[in-house]
Structures are given as structure tokens and as C-alpha cells.
Design a protein around this motif. Structure first.
Motif, PDB file in Angstrom:
ATOM      1  N   VAL A 190       0.969  -0.990   0.103  1.00  0.00           N
ATOM      2  CA  VAL A 190       0.024   0.058  -0.028  1.00  0.00           C
ATOM      3  C   VAL A 190       0.645   1.257   0.180  1.00  0.00           C
ATOM      4  CG1 VAL A 190      -1.907   1.278   1.148  1.00  0.00           C
ATOM      5  CG2 VAL A 190      -1.622  -1.313   1.252  1.00  0.00           C
ATOM      6  N   GLY A 191       0.997   1.958  -1.125  1.00  0.00           N
ATOM      7  CA  GLY A 191       1.896   2.936  -1.266  1.00  0.00           C
ATOM      8  C   GLY A 191       1.842   3.737  -2.725  1.00  0.00           C
ATOM      9  N   ASP A 192       2.441   4.616  -2.705  1.00  0.00           N
ATOM     10  CA  ASP A 192       2.741   5.676  -4.019  1.00  0.00           C
ATOM     11  C   ASP A 192       3.734   4.652  -4.880  1.00  0.00           C
ATOM     12  OD1 ASP A 192       2.917   7.290  -5.909  1.00  0.00           O
ATOM     13  OD2 ASP A 192       3.352   8.972  -4.667  1.00  0.00           O
ATOM     14  N   LEU A 193       2.962   4.358  -6.171  1.00  0.00           N
ATOM     15  CA  LEU A 193       3.968   3.506  -6.821  1.00  0.00           C
ATOM     16  C   LEU A 193       5.127   4.387  -7.304  1.00  0.00           C
ATOM     17  CD1 LEU A 193       3.761   4.197 -10.397  1.00  0.00           C
ATOM     18  CD2 LEU A 193       1.547   3.312  -9.693  1.00  0.00           C
ATOM     19  N   PHE A 194       5.136   5.610  -7.359  1.00  0.00           N
ATOM     20  CA  PHE A 194       6.181   6.716  -7.685  1.00  0.00           C
ATOM     21  C   PHE A 194       7.391   6.653  -6.476  1.00  0.00           C
ATOM     22  CE2 PHE A 194       2.684   8.123  -9.966  1.00  0.00           C
ATOM     23  CZ  PHE A 194       3.006   8.126 -11.525  1.00  0.00           C
ATOM     24  N   GLN A 195       6.919   6.244  -5.515  1.00  0.00           N
ATOM     25  CA  GLN A 195       7.990   5.833  -4.377  1.00  0.00           C
ATOM     26  C   GLN A 195       8.353   4.624  -4.610  1.00  0.00           C
ATOM     27  OE1 GLN A 195       9.036   8.585  -2.634  1.00  0.00           O
ATOM     28  NE2 GLN A 195       7.480   9.878  -3.546  1.00  0.00           N
ATOM     29  N   VAL A 196       7.510   3.683  -4.546  1.00  0.00           N
ATOM     30  CA  VAL A 196       7.826   2.187  -4.412  1.00  0.00           C
ATOM     31  C   VAL A 196       8.691   1.745  -5.470  1.00  0.00           C
ATOM     32  CG1 VAL A 196       6.796  -0.139  -4.087  1.00  0.00           C
ATOM     33  CG2 VAL A 196       5.813   1.941  -2.855  1.00  0.00           C
ATOM     34  N   VAL A 197       8.293   1.751  -6.908  1.00  0.00           N
ATOM     35  CA  VAL A 197       8.699   1.279  -7.895  1.00  0.00           C
ATOM     36  C   VAL A 197      10.149   1.760  -8.102  1.00  0.00           C
ATOM     37  CG1 VAL A 197       8.518   0.851 -10.428  1.00  0.00           C
ATOM     38  CG2 VAL A 197       6.448   0.878  -8.875  1.00  0.00           C
ATOM     39  N   PRO A 198      10.433   2.890  -8.024  1.00  0.00           N
ATOM     40  CA  PRO A 198      11.830   3.210  -8.262  1.00  0.00           C
ATOM     41  C   PRO A 198      12.844   2.748  -7.224  1.00  0.00           C
ATOM     42  CG  PRO A 198      10.603   5.321  -8.456  1.00  0.00           C
ATOM     43  CD  PRO A 198       9.633   4.192  -8.041  1.00  0.00           C
ATOM     44  N   GLN A 199      12.257   2.478  -5.937  1.00  0.00           N
ATOM     45  CA  GLN A 199      13.077   2.038  -4.763  1.00  0.00           C
ATOM     46  C   GLN A 199      13.287   0.518  -5.188  1.00  0.00           C
ATOM     47  OE1 GLN A 199      11.313   1.354  -0.834  1.00  0.00           O
ATOM     48  NE2 GLN A 199      13.059   2.763  -0.161  1.00  0.00           N
ATOM     49  N   ALA A 200      12.272  -0.041  -5.541  1.00  0.00           N
ATOM     50  CA  ALA A 200      12.310  -1.612  -5.920  1.00  0.00           C
ATOM     51  C   ALA A 200      13.438  -1.787  -6.949  1.00  0.00           C
ATOM     52  CB  ALA A 200      11.122  -2.085  -6.662  1.00  0.00           C
ATOM     53  N   ALA A 201      13.199  -0.718  -8.104  1.00  0.00           N
ATOM     54  CA  ALA A 201      14.371  -1.103  -9.264  1.00  0.00           C
ATOM     55  C   ALA A 201      15.661  -0.951  -8.856  1.00  0.00           C
ATOM     56  CB  ALA A 201      13.941  -0.022 -10.118  1.00  0.00           C
ATOM     57  N   GLU A 202      15.869   0.020  -7.903  1.00  0.00           N
ATOM     58  CA  GLU A 202      17.076   0.338  -7.147  1.00  0.00           C
ATOM     59  C   GLU A 202      17.550  -0.943  -6.566  1.00  0.00           C
ATOM     60  OE1 GLU A 202      18.839   2.756  -8.358  1.00  0.00           O
ATOM     61  OE2 GLU A 202      20.480   1.929  -7.151  1.00  0.00           O
ATOM     62  N   GLU A 203      16.873  -1.440  -5.729  1.00  0.00           N
ATOM     63  CA  GLU A 203      17.191  -2.452  -4.854  1.00  0.00           C
ATOM     64  C   GLU A 203      17.509  -3.698  -5.853  1.00  0.00           C
ATOM     65  OE1 GLU A 203      17.363  -2.576  -1.827  1.00  0.00           O
ATOM     66  OE2 GLU A 203      17.852  -4.683  -1.416  1.00  0.00           O
ATOM     67  N   ILE A 204      16.675  -4.048  -6.917  1.00  0.00           N
ATOM     68  CA  ILE A 204      17.380  -4.994  -7.955  1.00  0.00           C
ATOM     69  C   ILE A 204      18.693  -4.556  -8.556  1.00  0.00           C
ATOM     70  CG2 ILE A 204      16.420  -6.512  -9.930  1.00  0.00           C
ATOM     71  CD1 ILE A 204      13.599  -5.702  -9.329  1.00  0.00           C
ATOM     72  N   ARG A 205      18.661  -3.613  -9.023  1.00  0.00           N
ATOM     73  CA  ARG A 205      20.016  -3.402  -9.505  1.00  0.00           C
ATOM     74  C   ARG A 205      21.118  -3.679  -8.560  1.00  0.00           C
ATOM     75  NH1 ARG A 205      18.105   1.548 -11.037  1.00  0.00           N
ATOM     76  NH2 ARG A 205      16.906   1.296 -13.057  1.00  0.00           N
ATOM     77  N   LYS A 206      21.032  -3.162  -7.175  1.00  0.00           N
ATOM     78  CA  LYS A 206      21.851  -3.584  -6.107  1.00  0.00           C
ATOM     79  C   LYS A 206      22.111  -5.134  -6.039  1.00  0.00           C
ATOM     80  CE  LYS A 206      20.904  -0.390  -2.740  1.00  0.00           C
ATOM     81  NZ  LYS A 206      19.978  -0.457  -1.354  1.00  0.00           N
ATOM     82  N   ARG A 207      21.130  -5.905  -6.084  1.00  0.00           N
ATOM     83  CA  ARG A 207      21.500  -7.232  -5.960  1.00  0.00           C
ATOM     84  C   ARG A 207      21.883  -7.815  -7.167  1.00  0.00           C
ATOM     85  NH1 ARG A 207      18.081  -9.431  -1.472  1.00  0.00           N
ATOM     86  NH2 ARG A 207      17.188  -7.923  -0.392  1.00  0.00           N
ATOM     87  N   LYS A 208      21.875  -7.271  -8.167  1.00  0.00           N
ATOM     88  CA  LYS A 208      22.145  -7.812  -9.527  1.00  0.00           C
ATOM     89  C   LYS A 208      23.721  -7.944  -9.515  1.00  0.00           C
ATOM     90  CE  LYS A 208      18.636  -8.272 -12.573  1.00  0.00           C
ATOM     91  NZ  LYS A 208      18.062  -7.971 -13.863  1.00  0.00           N
TER      92      LYS A 208
END
Ligand SMILES: Cc1cc2nc3c(=O)[nH]c(=O)nc-3n(C[C@H](O)[C@H](O)[C@H](O)COP(=O)(O)OP(=O)(O)OC[C@H]3O[C@@H](n4cnc5c(N)ncnc54)[C@H](O)[C@@H]3O)c2cc1C
Lengths: 315, 260
Positions: free
Chosen positions: A297-315
Motif C-alpha cells: 500500500v503506497g505510492d507507486l512513484f516511491q515504491v517502484v523506483p526503490q524496488a528497481a534500485e534494490e534489484i540493481r543492487k542485488r544484481k
């Protein structure tokens, strides 16, 4: 064992996954034979890899320049010649259309959107926005069914197929609807929506065509296809070809990510059978959460960039 | 140009839909029955062609039970000239192939230049009917149109494909099925609703069409639904509220499920 005819779906010289699924399904029913309309060069090896003992090829202007009618005529003749145990086609616009004509020509029942077919001919269909499962059967005749993509996992069973060319003998009645132009639209490197194992979709909440870049970015990080709700396609955020739902594509991926989508019944109709569903929506009461295995439950404009960043970190 | 629009009454796709326990057919009694949404786009397209080409008529053709009359009146309120309702108790249980037989017989009688219909119905979603009809009638089928141009007897459609789109042509008589991308259907006006009440609706039985009762309905069906069950509803899983770490948590979930 009787042959089972599998009408191959291919695109740009590659066999589509649904064809491999159908060959896998066919092996439980008889001996799979693939039917290719158009250029078969480069397809036969792949078809053999998944168990096609024979590959029938029908090509030439008559099959390629008109809507489905000539294909149905060629297929009906082949059915008469080889007396197959069943005919499987993809549950795509063309697959269904060929199946419809074939059913009339052979005065044989037809079932569409089938997800499983038993050796006794019992077909499983998921209907009404994924809310009910029916078991159907063709009475008399042979099963002529169209198979919903992503219904089963293709399993290889290599053979060396015997390739033969079919006679294309069609009449004037098959040449009434002429394709005068085919326009290819750039698709990029993303997997095809109905065949993808991961789909990331955006809805009205994405807000604009420009913002859909966020959806695409997350999709690319996950190796996913991009989908959209009708509100998003109707608003011009994303092309109609990518609409998921009742009047769009039906997808059944391993993972479906819904961003800014409320989860209307007509949207669910197209994604309800996904294995895992993830949703991001700022409204905690949005119906999409009723089916989400994981919801934010949240603003996708916050959640999605953060998720993208997190995936990049893990790659 | 004589235009016939095929209209099917379906249970509202936005509400819960059920099959009946006794015979596995669509439960219409408990449903909110509406015009198949895609057919409204076919109606709209027909009316636009009529407006652009003087001397055209638009007739609605429906096969369905008594209650389909409501949808016929609703369709007529958008503007068509009249309707034909194929109504017969023996039609109960008719499958797609049987439906195409009955509608083909009705179309032979109506002799239209152009048949318009929705690309699929929201209940069956088969997409088989237009080609079945074309096959029976020996006319062209231009299916899945997102754009239709009529130039005299020449029809041209654009239809979306997996690869992009294609342009397909045919001469009338022909059947054209449309997607909801083709236009924006009009709302019936008050005048339209009043006028619809007086428009002619011809009722035809199977006997009128020369189709014997055992070619339709349960007797003629070549497919059967043996059983049905409710799919277990999906249960909601974990729901977290974004506290500044929502994106990270989402990825953690994806990692735990091996998607990342
Ligand atoms: C016959 C028929 C067929 C249909 N076929 C389809 C179909 O094929 N596919 C389809 O999708 N729909 C279809 N519809 C339409 C369907 O009923 C819904 O209108 C549609 O799915 C809504 O799309 P949406 O969820 O994107 O938009 P909305 O319902 O408007 O939802 C937008 C969501 O985004 C959320 N949101 C907004 N901003 C943000 C933000 N910043 N961050 C996070 N969340 C946010 C909101 O809380 C809301 O839940 C059909 C309708 C009919 C009648």
C-alpha cells in the motif's frame, strides 16, 4: 497411435512457446504432427525437439495472403487424410478462427481456451474471469481445441521429424479476404505478453505515457513483458496491444505485478490464473489486494523506483 | 446498403456470473443481462455507415430467450430500424456450431450486404462465430477490426496482430467483427428510447428458418459441459504499508520467491 495435429504458431522464424506446449500436450494423446502454414525453414528442428514426428508444411500465396479460410481448407483435407485423434491450435485470434471454420467443414464440435485435455477428450476450461472451471467434451467427432498459452510447461522429447509439403488446393471462396498490407511494429526485446513468465502491468495510477517508463524499467529488470489495464490503454498511456483483461490478452505467468491497477473484475479476467500476484496501490481498499500474494500500500512513484534500485543492487 | 448487426445478450461481465447446477448452462435468471459490450461497437459502426451512406438500413439480429427482448429494445434505442429475434424453446443448449447454423439460416433470409458483430462475446469468448458464419454463407469474414472503411462495395479493415497490424480487404457481402478500439458507442437519447418501443421486431422460430429442432439445442449440440466448479478464490497474502521501505520489501518478497 493416431496422429495428433498441432497447428504451429510462429513469429519471425521462431516457434512460439504455445506450440511447444501443444506438442507436449499432444504426446499424451497420440503421435504429434506439426502443421506449419508459411515458411517452415528453421522451425522443423525445434518442432522435432519437442516430439513432432512429422511436420506438414503448407505455403505459398494462397495460404499466406488471405485471412484464415485457405488454412482451414488445407487443414480439413489433412484431417480427412490422416484421421487424427485430435487437432490442437493456439487460443489466439487466428487459432480460434481456423478452428471455427474447421468445425463447420467437418461438422465437428470445437472448444476454445482449453488449459488441459485428457486422453478421453475431456477438456478443462477456466471461464468467467477465472472464477469457474468447467470440464467439457466434444460429442462424437474428434477434439478440435484451441489451447490457452502458458497452460503447461513444455517438455522436450527429441525426434527427427519427417517434413512433407501439403498440396494447397483452395477455391475462390477461400480467397475473399485479402491481406493487402502487414505492418510490423517495433516490439523491442521484451518477451511476448501471453508467453512471458513475468508480466509487469500499469494502470490508470501510472498517470501518463511518459510515466510508463517506470513500468518498463521494472519489467526489463525482471526480464518481463509489459501489460496495461484498459484505463491505461484507453487513456493512451500504452498501446492497446498490451491490454490485459476481458477485452485484452489473457495472461497466466509465474509472476504478475500490478502497478496502479484497482483490480476490476474485467482486469482480473485476464490475469487471475497467474501463479503469483504482486500489487502496488495507494488505496489500501483496492480489490487487487484481495488476490495479491504480496501487496504494497503506497505510492507507486516511491515504491517502484526503490524496488528497481534494490534489484540493481542485488544484481 | 443493407446492414445486419448481430447482438447477443450476456450476463454482465462486471458482476458475478454462474453456471446452473442442473445443466451447466449460464445462469441468466440471477444475472444482470446486458448487450454483449463488443456488440455495442458493432451497432455504433453500423449506424455511422448508415449516416454516411444514404439509403442504408440497419437491422438487429438476436438469437436468445424471451428475456433477450430487453437487449433488443436497448439496441434499437441507439438507432437501428428494426430487429429480428430468433426465439424458440428448442434453442436451449445450442453450442457455437449450432448457433452458427441458426444465424446463418436467418442471414440467408435477410440477405444483408454487410453483417457486423462484436469480435467475441464476454461470456463465451470464443471468437469462432464470424468465421463459422462466413464458412456457411460463402462470404468474406474480416475479423477483429479496429478500423473499417466502406467504399461502395469495397470494405477495408485494419486489425491488430501479434506483430503489429494488417490491412485486409473484401467486397460485400461480408461479415466484419469489431473490437472495442474501433469507435465510441453513443448513448441512447430519450427520443431514441421512446422510438425503440415502436420499432418492428420480427420473431422467427426454427421452423420459420427451415432448421429442424434436432439440429439445434441440446439435440444438435456437438459439445457438452460435463461439470463445473467454482475456482477457489485467491486468498490475499501479505499486505504491507509503505513506510519508506515498501520497494525494498517488495524486492525481498521477489527474492524469496526466486523471481530476482
Ligand atoms: C465489457 C468490459 C470489458 C472490459 N475489459 C477490460 C480489460 O480487458 N482490461 C481491463 O483492465 N479493464 C477492462 N475493463 C475496464 C474495467 O472495468 C476497469 O475500468 C479497468 O480495469 C480499470 O483500470 P485501472 O485499474 O487501471 O484504473 P482504476 O480503476 O481507475 O484504478 C486505478 C488505481 O490506481 C491506483 N493509484 C492511483 N495513483 C496511484 C499511485 N500514485 N500509486 C499507486 N496507486 C495509484 C488507485 O488507487 C486505483 O486503485 C472492461 C470493462 C467492461 C465493461
Amino acid at each position: 497411435m493416431a496422429e495428433v495435429l498441432v497447428v504451429v504458431e510462429a513469429s519471425g522464424g521462431t516457434v512460439k512457446k504455445v506450440s511447444l506446449e501443444m506438442l507436449t500436450m499432444a504426446r499424451a494423446l497420440g503421435t504429434p504432427s506439426a502443421v506449419v502454414f508459411g515458411d517452415a525453414a528453421g522451425l522443423a528442428d525445434k518442432l522435432g525437439e519437442f516430439g513432432a514426428e512429422k511436420v506438414y508444411v503448407a505455403s505459398g500465396d494462397d495460404v499466406e495472403s488471405y485471412l484464415v479460410a485457405p488454412k482451414a481448407t488445407v487443414l480439413a483435407q489433412l484431417v480427412k487424410d490422416v484421421q487424427p485423434a485430435a487437432v490442437l491450435l493456439g487460443s489466439t485470434q487466428e487459432g480460434k478462427e481456423i478452428a471455427g471454420r474447421l468445425a463447420v467443414k467437418l461438422d465437428n464440435g470445437v472448444l476454445t481456451d482449453v488449459s488441459a485435455l485428457e486422453p478421453d477428450g475431456t477438456a478443462t476450461q477456466v471461464i468467467f474471469a477465472g472464477s469457474a472451471i468447467v470440464k467439457s467434451k466434444i460429442l462424437g467427432g474428434i477434439p478440435i481445441v484451441t489451447v490457452r498459452p502458458n497452460s503447461l510447461t513444455p517438455v522436450a522429447a527429441p525426434v527427427t521429424p519427417a517434413v512433407s509439403n501439403l498440396d494447397v488446393a483452395v477455391g475462390d471462396a477461400d480467397r475473399l479476404a485479402k491481406v493487402v498490407e502487414r505492418v510490423a511494429e517495433a516490439k523491442g526485446a521484451r518477451p511476448e505478453l501471453t508467453e512471458a513468465s513475468i508480466v509487469v502491468s500499469g494502470g490508470r495510477g501510472v498517470g501518463s505515457a511518459e510515466n510508463f517508463k517506470l513500468v518498463e524499467e521494472l519489467a526489463d529488470l525482471l526480464g518481463a513483458a509489459v501489460g496495461a489495464s484498459r484505463a491505461a490503454t484507453d487513456s493512451g498511456f500504452y498501446p492497446h496491444a498490451f491490454q490485459v483483461g476481458q477485452t485484452g490478452k489473457t495472461v497466466s505467468p509465474q509472476l504478475y505485478v500490478a502497478l496502479g491497477i484497482s483490480g476490476a473484475i474485467q482486469h482480473r479476467a485476464g490475469m487471475q490464473t497467474s501463479k503469483t500476484i504482486v500489487a502496488v496501490n495507494k488505496d489500501a481498499e483496492a480489490p487487487i489486494f484481495e488476490l495479491a500474494d504480496f501487496g504494497v500500500v503506497g505510492d507507486l512513484f516511491q515504491v517502484v523506483p526503490q524496488a528497481a534500485e534494490e534489484i540493481r543492487k542485488r544484481k | 446498403m443493407k446492414i445486419v448487426v448481430l447482438v447477443k445478450q450476456v450476463p454482465d461481465s462486471g458482476a458475478e456470473r454462474n453456471l446452473r447446477a442442473e445443466d451447466n448452462t449460464v445462469d441468466r435468471a440471477s444475472a444482470n443481462n446486458v448487450i454483449n459490450e463488443m456488440d455495442e461497437y458493432a451497432l455504433e459502426e453500423a449506424l455511422r455507415i448508415q449516416e454516411a451512406h444514404g439509403g442504408s438500413t440497419v437491422t438487429v439480429l438476436t438469437m436468445g430467450p424471451e428475456r433477450a427482448t430487453e437487449s433488443i429494445r436497448k439496441a434499437l434505442s441507439m438507432g437501428p430500424d428494426g430487429a429480428v429475434h430468433v426465439l424458440d424453446d428448442a434453442l436451449s443448449g445450442t453450442d457455437a456450431l449450432g448457433t452458427s447454423k441458426v444465424l446463418a439460416a436467418a442471414l440467408k433470409r435477410l440477405e444483408p450486404d454487410l453483417v457486423l458483430c462484436g469480435a467475441e462475446s464476454t461470456d463465451a469468448r470464443g471468437q469462432v462465430l464470424p468465421h463459422m458464419l462466413a464458412e456457411r454463407l460463402g462470404v468474406a469474414a474480416l475479423t477483429g477490426a479496429r478500423k473499417l472503411t466502406v467504399d461502395g462495395s469495397q470494405l477495408t479493415i485494419e486489425r491488430q496482430t501479434e506483430e503489429g497490424y494488417e490491412v485486409v480487404t473484401a467486397a460485400t457481402p461480408a461479415i466484419v467483427s469489431v473490437w472495442d478500439t474501433i469507435n465510441e458507442p453513443r448513448y441512447p437519447s430519450f427520443k431514441g428510447i421512446m422510438a425503440a418501443k415502436k420499432k418492428p421486431v420480427e420473431t422467427l422460430t426454427l421452423a420459420d428458418l427451415g432448421v429442424s429442432a434436432d439440429e439445434a439445442g441440446w439435440a444438435g449440440a456437438l459439445t457438452t459441459v460435463a461439470s463445473h466448479a467454482k475456482r477457489p478464490p485467491r486468498s490475499a497474502g501479505v499486505k504491507v504499508t509503505d513506510d519508506g521501505e515498501g520497494g525494498t520489501k517488495l524486492v525481498e518478497f521477489l527474492v524469496s520467491e526466486k523471481f530476482v
